[in-house]
Design a protein around this motif. Sequence first.
Motif, PDB file in Angstrom:
ATOM      1  N   ALA A 322      31.742  52.809  42.231  1.00  0.00           N
ATOM      2  CA  ALA A 322      31.386  52.100  43.474  1.00  0.00           C
ATOM      3  C   ALA A 322      31.634  52.999  44.685  1.00  0.00           C
ATOM      4  CB  ALA A 322      32.190  50.810  43.588  1.00  0.00           C
ATOM      5  N   HIS A 323      32.741  53.730  44.678  1.00  0.00           N
ATOM      6  CA  HIS A 323      33.022  54.619  45.820  1.00  0.00           C
ATOM      7  C   HIS A 323      31.996  55.747  45.892  1.00  0.00           C
ATOM      8  CE1 HIS A 323      36.489  52.721  47.465  1.00  0.00           C
ATOM      9  NE2 HIS A 323      37.139  52.731  46.314  1.00  0.00           N
ATOM     10  N   LYS A 324      31.605  56.256  44.723  1.00  0.00           N
ATOM     11  CA  LYS A 324      30.593  57.323  44.693  1.00  0.00           C
ATOM     12  C   LYS A 324      29.288  56.817  45.312  1.00  0.00           C
ATOM     13  CE  LYS A 324      30.322  59.008  40.514  1.00  0.00           C
ATOM     14  NZ  LYS A 324      30.156  59.642  39.237  1.00  0.00           N
ATOM     15  N   ILE A 325      28.907  55.607  44.940  1.00  0.00           N
ATOM     16  CA  ILE A 325      27.670  55.014  45.474  1.00  0.00           C
ATOM     17  C   ILE A 325      27.776  54.882  46.991  1.00  0.00           C
ATOM     18  CG2 ILE A 325      26.372  52.827  45.596  1.00  0.00           C
ATOM     19  CD1 ILE A 325      26.914  52.526  42.552  1.00  0.00           C
ATOM     20  N   LYS A 326      28.913  54.371  47.460  1.00  0.00           N
ATOM     21  CA  LYS A 326      29.075  54.159  48.905  1.00  0.00           C
ATOM     22  C   LYS A 326      29.078  55.479  49.674  1.00  0.00           C
ATOM     23  CE  LYS A 326      31.308  49.690  49.315  1.00  0.00           C
ATOM     24  NZ  LYS A 326      31.717  49.096  50.566  1.00  0.00           N
ATOM     25  N   GLU A 327      29.667  56.506  49.061  1.00  0.00           N
ATOM     26  CA  GLU A 327      29.721  57.812  49.759  1.00  0.00           C
ATOM     27  C   GLU A 327      28.371  58.487  49.797  1.00  0.00           C
ATOM     28  OE1 GLU A 327      32.733  59.877  47.571  1.00  0.00           O
ATOM     29  OE2 GLU A 327      34.228  58.424  48.321  1.00  0.00           O
ATOM     30  N   ARG A 328      27.644  58.419  48.655  1.00  0.00           N
ATOM     31  CA  ARG A 328      26.413  59.215  48.561  1.00  0.00           C
ATOM     32  C   ARG A 328      25.187  58.510  49.109  1.00  0.00           C
ATOM     33  NH1 ARG A 328      25.547  62.037  43.192  1.00  0.00           N
ATOM     34  NH2 ARG A 328      27.617  62.180  42.331  1.00  0.00           N
ATOM     35  N   ILE A 329      25.212  57.177  49.177  1.00  0.00           N
ATOM     36  CA  ILE A 329      24.041  56.462  49.690  1.00  0.00           C
ATOM     37  C   ILE A 329      24.435  55.867  51.047  1.00  0.00           C
ATOM     38  CG2 ILE A 329      22.315  54.663  49.231  1.00  0.00           C
ATOM     39  CD1 ILE A 329      23.106  54.946  46.232  1.00  0.00           C
ATOM     40  N   PRO A 330      24.001  56.490  52.121  1.00  0.00           N
ATOM     41  CA  PRO A 330      24.452  56.048  53.429  1.00  0.00           C
ATOM     42  C   PRO A 330      24.064  54.592  53.683  1.00  0.00           C
ATOM     43  CG  PRO A 330      23.082  58.038  53.582  1.00  0.00           C
ATOM     44  CD  PRO A 330      23.025  57.563  52.168  1.00  0.00           C
ATOM     45  N   ASN A 331      24.954  53.845  54.321  1.00  0.00           N
ATOM     46  CA  ASN A 331      24.655  52.486  54.734  1.00  0.00           C
ATOM     47  C   ASN A 331      24.348  51.552  53.560  1.00  0.00           C
ATOM     48  OD1 ASN A 331      24.066  50.427  56.597  1.00  0.00           O
ATOM     49  ND2 ASN A 331      21.873  50.898  56.526  1.00  0.00           N
ATOM     50  N   CYS A 332      24.858  51.891  52.371  1.00  0.00           N
ATOM     51  CA  CYS A 332      24.495  51.105  51.190  1.00  0.00           C
ATOM     52  C   CYS A 332      25.254  49.781  51.164  1.00  0.00           C
ATOM     53  CB  CYS A 332      24.837  51.899  49.930  1.00  0.00           C
ATOM     54  SG  CYS A 332      24.224  51.105  48.452  1.00  0.00           S
ATOM     55  N   SER A 333      24.537  48.698  50.927  1.00  0.00           N
ATOM     56  CA  SER A 333      25.266  47.438  50.756  1.00  0.00           C
ATOM     57  C   SER A 333      25.494  47.217  49.266  1.00  0.00           C
ATOM     58  CB  SER A 333      24.548  46.263  51.414  1.00  0.00           C
ATOM     59  OG  SER A 333      23.463  45.859  50.650  1.00  0.00           O
ATOM     60  N   LEU A 334      26.645  46.638  48.992  1.00  0.00           N
ATOM     61  CA  LEU A 334      27.071  46.481  47.603  1.00  0.00           C
ATOM     62  C   LEU A 334      27.385  45.009  47.360  1.00  0.00           C
ATOM     63  CD1 LEU A 334      27.841  48.385  45.159  1.00  0.00           C
ATOM     64  CD2 LEU A 334      30.198  48.160  45.936  1.00  0.00           C
ATOM     65  N   THR A 335      26.755  44.434  46.334  1.00  0.00           N
ATOM     66  CA  THR A 335      27.038  43.044  45.988  1.00  0.00           C
ATOM     67  C   THR A 335      27.433  42.984  44.513  1.00  0.00           C
ATOM     68  OG1 THR A 335      24.730  42.591  45.437  1.00  0.00           O
ATOM     69  CG2 THR A 335      25.401  42.147  47.700  1.00  0.00           C
ATOM     70  N   THR A 336      27.940  41.835  44.098  1.00  0.00           N
ATOM     71  CA  THR A 336      28.458  41.785  42.726  1.00  0.00           C
ATOM     72  C   THR A 336      28.425  40.379  42.128  1.00  0.00           C
ATOM     73  OG1 THR A 336      30.239  42.694  41.366  1.00  0.00           O
ATOM     74  CG2 THR A 336      30.912  41.346  43.221  1.00  0.00           C
ATOM     75  N   ASP A 337      28.716  40.300  40.833  1.00  0.00           N
ATOM     76  CA  ASP A 337      28.936  39.027  40.126  1.00  0.00           C
ATOM     77  C   ASP A 337      30.364  39.045  39.590  1.00  0.00           C
ATOM     78  OD1 ASP A 337      26.231  38.440  40.380  1.00  0.00           O
ATOM     79  OD2 ASP A 337      25.731  38.984  38.318  1.00  0.00           O
ATOM     80  N   ILE A 338      31.051  37.929  39.719  1.00  0.00           N
ATOM     81  CA  ILE A 338      32.425  37.855  39.207  1.00  0.00           C
ATOM     82  C   ILE A 338      32.624  36.537  38.442  1.00  0.00           C
ATOM     83  CG2 ILE A 338      34.887  37.720  39.849  1.00  0.00           C
ATOM     84  CD1 ILE A 338      34.148  39.408  42.357  1.00  0.00           C
ATOM     85  N   ILE A 339      33.286  36.645  37.297  1.00  0.00           N
ATOM     86  CA  ILE A 339      33.621  35.441  36.512  1.00  0.00           C
ATOM     87  C   ILE A 339      35.124  35.216  36.618  1.00  0.00           C
ATOM     88  CG2 ILE A 339      33.697  34.451  34.196  1.00  0.00           C
ATOM     89  CD1 ILE A 339      31.280  36.188  33.461  1.00  0.00           C
ATOM     90  N   VAL A 340      35.550  33.999  36.941  1.00  0.00           N
ATOM     91  CA  VAL A 340      36.992  33.696  36.888  1.00  0.00           C
ATOM     92  C   VAL A 340      37.246  32.771  35.698  1.00  0.00           C
ATOM     93  CG1 VAL A 340      37.298  33.917  39.386  1.00  0.00           C
ATOM     94  CG2 VAL A 340      36.950  31.648  38.393  1.00  0.00           C
ATOM     95  N   GLY A 341      38.483  32.842  35.206  1.00  0.00           N
ATOM     96  CA  GLY A 341      38.884  31.929  34.131  1.00  0.00           C
ATOM     97  C   GLY A 341      38.354  32.323  32.772  1.00  0.00           C
ATOM     98  N   PHE A 342      38.079  33.618  32.570  1.00  0.00           N
ATOM     99  CA  PHE A 342      37.719  34.067  31.214  1.00  0.00           C
ATOM    100  C   PHE A 342      38.921  33.774  30.302  1.00  0.00           C
ATOM    101  CE2 PHE A 342      37.261  37.179  27.808  1.00  0.00           C
ATOM    102  CZ  PHE A 342      35.921  37.032  27.508  1.00  0.00           C
ATOM    103  N   PRO A 343      38.696  33.426  29.012  1.00  0.00           N
ATOM    104  CA  PRO A 343      39.819  33.069  28.142  1.00  0.00           C
ATOM    105  C   PRO A 343      40.953  34.092  28.213  1.00  0.00           C
ATOM    106  CG  PRO A 343      37.760  32.702  26.998  1.00  0.00           C
ATOM    107  CD  PRO A 343      37.409  33.319  28.333  1.00  0.00           C
ATOM    108  N   GLY A 344      42.144  33.583  28.490  1.00  0.00           N
ATOM    109  CA  GLY A 344      43.325  34.455  28.518  1.00  0.00           C
ATOM    110  C   GLY A 344      43.581  35.106  29.866  1.00  0.00           C
ATOM    111  N   GLU A 345      42.751  34.845  30.862  1.00  0.00           N
ATOM    112  CA  GLU A 345      42.961  35.477  32.181  1.00  0.00           C
ATOM    113  C   GLU A 345      44.260  34.948  32.795  1.00  0.00           C
ATOM    114  OE1 GLU A 345      39.955  36.149  35.824  1.00  0.00           O
ATOM    115  OE2 GLU A 345      40.912  34.177  35.870  1.00  0.00           O
ATOM    116  N   THR A 346      45.185  35.853  33.099  1.00  0.00           N
ATOM    117  CA  THR A 346      46.452  35.439  33.722  1.00  0.00           C
ATOM    118  C   THR A 346      46.313  35.551  35.239  1.00  0.00           C
ATOM    119  OG1 THR A 346      47.267  37.693  33.744  1.00  0.00           O
ATOM    120  CG2 THR A 346      47.786  36.373  31.776  1.00  0.00           C
ATOM    121  N   GLU A 347      47.327  35.028  35.934  1.00  0.00           N
ATOM    122  CA  GLU A 347      47.348  35.144  37.394  1.00  0.00           C
ATOM    123  C   GLU A 347      47.294  36.636  37.790  1.00  0.00           C
ATOM    124  OE1 GLU A 347      47.053  33.124  39.891  1.00  0.00           O
ATOM    125  OE2 GLU A 347      47.669  34.486  41.500  1.00  0.00           O
ATOM    126  N   GLU A 348      47.998  37.485  37.022  1.00  0.00           N
ATOM    127  CA  GLU A 348      48.003  38.933  37.335  1.00  0.00           C
ATOM    128  C   GLU A 348      46.610  39.528  37.154  1.00  0.00           C
ATOM    129  OE1 GLU A 348      50.391  37.527  35.253  1.00  0.00           O
ATOM    130  OE2 GLU A 348      51.737  37.425  36.984  1.00  0.00           O
TER     131      GLU A 348
END
Length: 474
Positions: A322-348
Amino acid sequence: MQIPNLLEAKKRNQKDILIKTEQYILKENLKKIGLGKTYFVKTYGCQMNEHDGENIKAILEDMSFTECESMEDADVILLNTCAIRENAHNKVFGYLGRVKHLKEAKPDVIAGLCGCMAQEEVVVSEIMQKHKYLDFVFGTHNIHELPVILNNTIETKSQQIQVYSKEGDIIENIPVKRESKYKAWVNIMYGCDKFCTYCIVPYTRGKQRSRNKEDILDEVKHLKEKGYQEVTLLGQNVNAYGKDLQENYRMENLLEDVAKTGIPRIRFVTSHPWDFTDEMIDVIAKYDNIMPYIHLPLQSGSSRILKLMGRRYSKESYLELAHKIKERIPNCSLTTDIIVGFPGETEEDFEETLTVVNELKYDSAFTFIFSSRVGTPAAKMEDHIPLAVKEERLQRLNNLVNQYALEANQAYLNQVVPVLLEGMSEKNEDMLMGYTDTMKLVNVKADQKYLGQIVDVKITDVKTWSMDGEMINI
Ligand code: 5AD
Ligand code: SF4
């Protein structure tokens, strides 16, 4: 009758890798079936499904059906469904209640179901037992067979179920009724071979099959000639494009050739971090018509959970990319998908996800609570996390994501940015709407004669999910 089978869908062997490309042909005797009749297609889910919906509509029009505005007015109703999470299922089953009601009042109406849910054994057996009023079901591999299936339904008046578990060949020249005159979806590959443990897509969409580069480039050139300003190259995992082809021709090569067609804007979704090469980053940085916008699903910030998810990268390697993308592609916007509560996911584990969000400050993110999908490996993992905890994590994550989305937008205030004006604004009928190169939604004060053009817009106000601006007259 051909019903889906998850075990069959899981099987992949070398012999099957040689995919045949065939052409869509509509037989003469099926071209007039819909004369004087109407259709209504309701599509759920991702861009791939949206684009399938555009194909389905065009096939129905090839058969002489005309589109109508509501299900109640239609002679043929088709639900193009999504299976990614349970709530997608629930929405469809909710809608089916309305279809059943309508069929009771108007028995001549024909109703069908297609898309990803049609590829699921559990869904099809439920339809056969409890939804007998549905006239036909077909899957994601045989959209091109819709005319024959519909004709059989009409002739035999019996429920037609035609779903192949194993992916078919690539069918070229399926007609398409595009929603927009200015921007277009272009499939570059079908299916996915990544088998992330939570995901149903490799089963419902089958093995990865890349379209031939000539077919893709012809489609883009044709769109450009017709005046299209933007193409979005579509696939479940576009960075793996070409890995299944004989030739050594990969996503970076395709992106470069598409850029050389001169079409003004190119986007691509969805990327998997695993296949994102340095060469791809170089090509994106080199061509002005490849938009500085990358959707890079994270799913989790915990390397332990990523391993359980079968994602093939760690928190550290994701951050490096992600940092490489941000450094090499000027003004690049970055979006994502995130899943919470996957089996066994702890608070940490969850806090590690927050750490990544804090470090990368995404422009926006789609966030989901893990949804167990029958037949996937994660469905067999023990899931002890109470729903209240999952919901609380989602809320905390959303608060953070929203905060960074607003901050990212605030940087645009008073800036002049390029916007492709593509329609009327939903919030204000005197305004137009469009997206910046970085995929920010802008409501724009501009004359309608500029619709379909990329214009300079000065941003006058920003919110979390959209901005306002006015066109700068040159
Ligand atoms: N539960 C929750 N979210 C899921 N996604 C895919 N499968 C599931 C699931 N079983 C999410 C992923 C993916 C996006 C399209 O949907 O974040 O990137
Ligand atoms: Fe699903 Fe993973 Fe393939 Fe994306 S890469 S479609 S999440 S299996």
